[in-house]
Design a protein around this motif. Structure first.
Motif, PDB file in Angstrom:
ATOM      1  N   HIS A  24       0.800  -1.222   0.000  1.00 32.94           N
ATOM      2  CA  HIS A  24       0.000   0.000   0.000  1.00 32.94           C
ATOM      3  C   HIS A  24       0.838   1.280   0.000  1.00 32.94           C
ATOM      4  N   GLN A  25       2.128   1.163  -0.308  1.00 27.04           N
ATOM      5  CA  GLN A  25       2.999   2.324  -0.371  1.00 27.04           C
ATOM      6  C   GLN A  25       2.531   3.258  -1.504  1.00 27.04           C
ATOM      7  N   THR A  26       2.506   4.546  -1.215  1.00 27.50           N
ATOM      8  CA  THR A  26       2.150   5.495  -2.276  1.00 27.50           C
ATOM      9  C   THR A  26       3.428   6.023  -2.935  1.00 27.50           C
ATOM     10  N   VAL A  27       3.243   6.653  -4.085  1.00 23.18           N
ATOM     11  CA  VAL A  27       4.405   7.247  -4.759  1.00 23.18           C
ATOM     12  C   VAL A  27       5.017   8.321  -3.868  1.00 23.18           C
ATOM     13  N   LEU A  28       4.172   9.052  -3.152  1.00 20.59           N
ATOM     14  CA  LEU A  28       4.704  10.079  -2.245  1.00 20.59           C
ATOM     15  C   LEU A  28       5.507   9.446  -1.105  1.00 20.59           C
ATOM     16  N   ASP A  29       5.050   8.319  -0.570  1.00 18.14           N
ATOM     17  CA  ASP A  29       5.816   7.599   0.465  1.00 18.14           C
ATOM     18  C   ASP A  29       7.216   7.264  -0.048  1.00 18.14           C
ATOM     19  N   LEU A  30       7.230   6.824  -1.283  1.00 16.16           N
ATOM     20  CA  LEU A  30       8.488   6.378  -1.884  1.00 16.16           C
ATOM     21  C   LEU A  30       9.470   7.550  -2.049  1.00 16.16           C
ATOM     22  N   VAL A  31       8.958   8.690  -2.508  1.00 12.89           N
ATOM     23  CA  VAL A  31       9.821   9.868  -2.666  1.00 12.89           C
ATOM     24  C   VAL A  31      10.320  10.324  -1.283  1.00 12.89           C
ATOM     25  N   THR A  32       9.434  10.265  -0.313  1.00 13.61           N
ATOM     26  CA  THR A  32       9.825  10.655   1.048  1.00 13.61           C
ATOM     27  C   THR A  32      10.919   9.724   1.576  1.00 13.61           C
ATOM     28  N   TRP A  33      10.806   8.430   1.293  1.00 13.47           N
ATOM     29  CA  TRP A  33      11.831   7.470   1.732  1.00 13.47           C
ATOM     30  C   TRP A  33      13.186   7.837   1.106  1.00 13.47           C
ATOM     31  N   ILE A  34      13.166   8.168  -0.179  1.00 19.12           N
ATOM     32  CA  ILE A  34      14.428   8.517  -0.841  1.00 19.12           C
ATOM     33  C   ILE A  34      15.029   9.758  -0.198  1.00 19.12           C
ATOM     34  N   GLN A  35      14.178  10.751   0.080  1.00 19.11           N
ATOM     35  CA  GLN A  35      14.728  11.979   0.662  1.00 19.11           C
ATOM     36  C   GLN A  35      15.276  11.716   2.071  1.00 19.11           C
ATOM     37  N   ARG A  36      14.605  10.872   2.846  1.00 21.39           N
ATOM     38  CA  ARG A  36      15.044  10.639   4.230  1.00 21.39           C
ATOM     39  C   ARG A  36      16.215   9.677   4.337  1.00 21.39           C
ATOM     40  N   HIS A  37      16.320   8.740   3.375  1.00 23.64           N
ATOM     41  CA  HIS A  37      17.332   7.694   3.520  1.00 23.64           C
ATOM     42  C   HIS A  37      18.450   7.746   2.492  1.00 23.64           C
ATOM     43  N   ARG A  38      18.245   8.493   1.406  1.00 27.63           N
ATOM     44  CA  ARG A  38      19.274   8.495   0.360  1.00 27.63           C
ATOM     45  C   ARG A  38      19.811   9.880   0.023  1.00 27.63           C
ATOM     46  N   ALA A  43      14.257  17.697  -3.771  1.00 30.91           N
ATOM     47  CA  ALA A  43      13.160  18.652  -3.545  1.00 30.91           C
ATOM     48  C   ALA A  43      11.856  18.118  -4.122  1.00 30.91           C
ATOM     49  N   TYR A  44      10.811  18.151  -3.331  1.00 33.08           N
ATOM     50  CA  TYR A  44       9.465  17.817  -3.773  1.00 33.08           C
ATOM     51  C   TYR A  44       8.502  18.526  -2.838  1.00 33.08           C
ATOM     52  N   ARG A  45       7.207  18.456  -3.149  1.00 25.44           N
ATOM     53  CA  ARG A  45       6.254  19.242  -2.361  1.00 25.44           C
ATOM     54  C   ARG A  45       5.064  18.369  -1.956  1.00 25.44           C
ATOM     55  N   PHE A  46       4.637  18.530  -0.724  1.00 27.19           N
ATOM     56  CA  PHE A  46       3.392  17.903  -0.271  1.00 27.19           C
ATOM     57  C   PHE A  46       2.929  18.647   0.970  1.00 27.19           C
ATOM     58  N   ALA A  47       1.675  18.424   1.348  1.00 27.87           N
ATOM     59  CA  ALA A  47       1.187  19.010   2.597  1.00 27.87           C
ATOM     60  C   ALA A  47       0.251  18.030   3.296  1.00 27.87           C
ATOM     61  N   CYS A  48      -0.917  17.742   2.712  1.00 27.18           N
ATOM     62  CA  CYS A  48      -1.944  17.011   3.465  1.00 27.18           C
ATOM     63  C   CYS A  48      -1.735  15.498   3.485  1.00 27.18           C
ATOM     64  N   ARG A  49      -1.211  14.940   2.429  1.00 31.05           N
ATOM     65  CA  ARG A  49      -1.027  13.489   2.240  1.00 31.05           C
ATOM     66  C   ARG A  49      -2.335  12.707   2.157  1.00 31.05           C
ATOM     67  N   VAL A  50      -3.454  13.405   2.024  1.00 33.17           N
ATOM     68  CA  VAL A  50      -4.744  12.704   1.943  1.00 33.17           C
ATOM     69  C   VAL A  50      -5.596  13.191   0.776  1.00 33.17           C
ATOM     70  N   GLY A  51      -4.991  13.771  -0.245  1.00 28.27           N
ATOM     71  CA  GLY A  51      -5.751  14.133  -1.433  1.00 28.27           C
ATOM     72  C   GLY A  51      -6.602  15.377  -1.293  1.00 28.27           C
ATOM     73  N   MET A  52      -6.187  16.301  -0.454  1.00 26.16           N
ATOM     74  CA  MET A  52      -6.988  17.515  -0.282  1.00 26.16           C
ATOM     75  C   MET A  52      -6.293  18.795  -0.741  1.00 26.16           C
ATOM     76  N   CYS A  53      -4.973  18.853  -0.635  1.00 23.70           N
ATOM     77  CA  CYS A  53      -4.305  20.153  -0.840  1.00 23.70           C
ATOM     78  C   CYS A  53      -3.843  20.373  -2.267  1.00 23.70           C
ATOM     79  N   GLY A  54      -3.642  19.317  -3.026  1.00 28.91           N
ATOM     80  CA  GLY A  54      -3.235  19.458  -4.426  1.00 28.91           C
ATOM     81  C   GLY A  54      -1.770  19.753  -4.640  1.00 28.91           C
ATOM     82  N   SER A  55      -0.942  19.614  -3.614  1.00 25.74           N
ATOM     83  CA  SER A  55       0.444  20.077  -3.768  1.00 25.74           C
ATOM     84  C   SER A  55       1.431  18.991  -4.203  1.00 25.74           C
TER      85      SER A  55
END
Ligand code: SF4
Ligand code: FES
Length: 233
Positions: A24-38, A43-55
């Protein structure tokens, strides 16, 4: 645990990563993993993580998508993902784009509520009225820019107002409390407005909120044309 090969366009070059796969990993989860571990400089952008903010929109295997609601297992091809910034927007860095042109499209289209409509600002509008239903059908836009990234007219003519702004205008045209009427229809008439739409439907196909953008623009075309002929709304 199996791994996924991820290619990310960073400026002019592709960077390659191997990311552990999880259910159930999302593409955003995956990008976040790369930024935190690699690479914390990614640089990427997100805010709500639940499909509300559009970022969080990016290009995923060639198609624009909201990444916080896109599961890796649904879009990976041969255990590989290709991530790029949204097309048709200036890139700030890596997967982050400048949304200013998108907001300018809304400004030029007069895509915001103006008080002073015939029914008054606080009129009670029946949920069952046809105009209210037309407005409600297009109101759930989250401003993600996915439609603009898929639009061939936006790509060819940077002055085009774009599907999201035109859809928002259509909701306002159907709002009896709104007072901008003719001025707004004049703003969206012409080749850089609704009439610039070539009806290719890409916007409707990619919109994560499943809005009928092409249908809204077609209806707006007819309304703007009629207003130009009659000099009224
Ligand atoms: Fe995103 Fe759909 Fe709004 Fe376009 S119309 S900005 S694709 S939610
Ligand atoms: Fe808000 Fe994806 S992070 S819509």
């Amino acid at each position: 645990m199996s791994e996924l090969a991820v290619s990310i366009l960073r400026g002019e070059e592709w960077a390659e990563y191997l990311v552990p796969l999880q259910r159930h990993q999302t593409v955003l989860d995956l990008v976040t993993w790369i930024q935190r571990h690699r690479d914390p400089s990614l640089a990427y952008r997100f805010a709500c993580r639940v499909g509300m903010c559009g970022s969080c929109a990016m290009t995923v295997n060639g198609r624009p998508r909201w990444t916080c609601r896109t599961r890796v297992e649904d879009v990976a091809e041969n255990a590989h993902l290709r991530l790029e910034p949204l097309a048709n927007f200036p890139v700030i860095k890596d997967l982050t784009v400048d949304m200013e042109p998108f907001f300018q499209q809304h400004e030029r289209a007069v895509a915001r509520f103006f008080p002073g409509g015939g029914d008054g600002d606080f009129a009670c509008v029946s949920p069952g009225s046809p105009a209210r239903q037309r407005a409600d059908a297009g109101i759930e836009c989250i401003g993600c820019g996915v439609c603009a990234a898929a639009c061939e007219t936006v790509a060819a003519f940077p002055g085009y107002l774009g599907p999201a702004a035109l859809n928002r205008v259509w909701t306002l045209v159907n709002d009896s409390r709104d007072g901008a009427g003719r001025a707004r229809l004049a703003a969206v008439a012409g080749d850089f407005g609704a009439h610039g739409c070539a009806s290719h439907q890409e916007c409707s196909e990619v919109c994560p909120k499943h809005l009928d953008l092409a249908g809204a623009i077609a209806a707006l075309k007819r309304t703007a044309f009629r207003a130009a002929l009659t000099g009224g709304r």
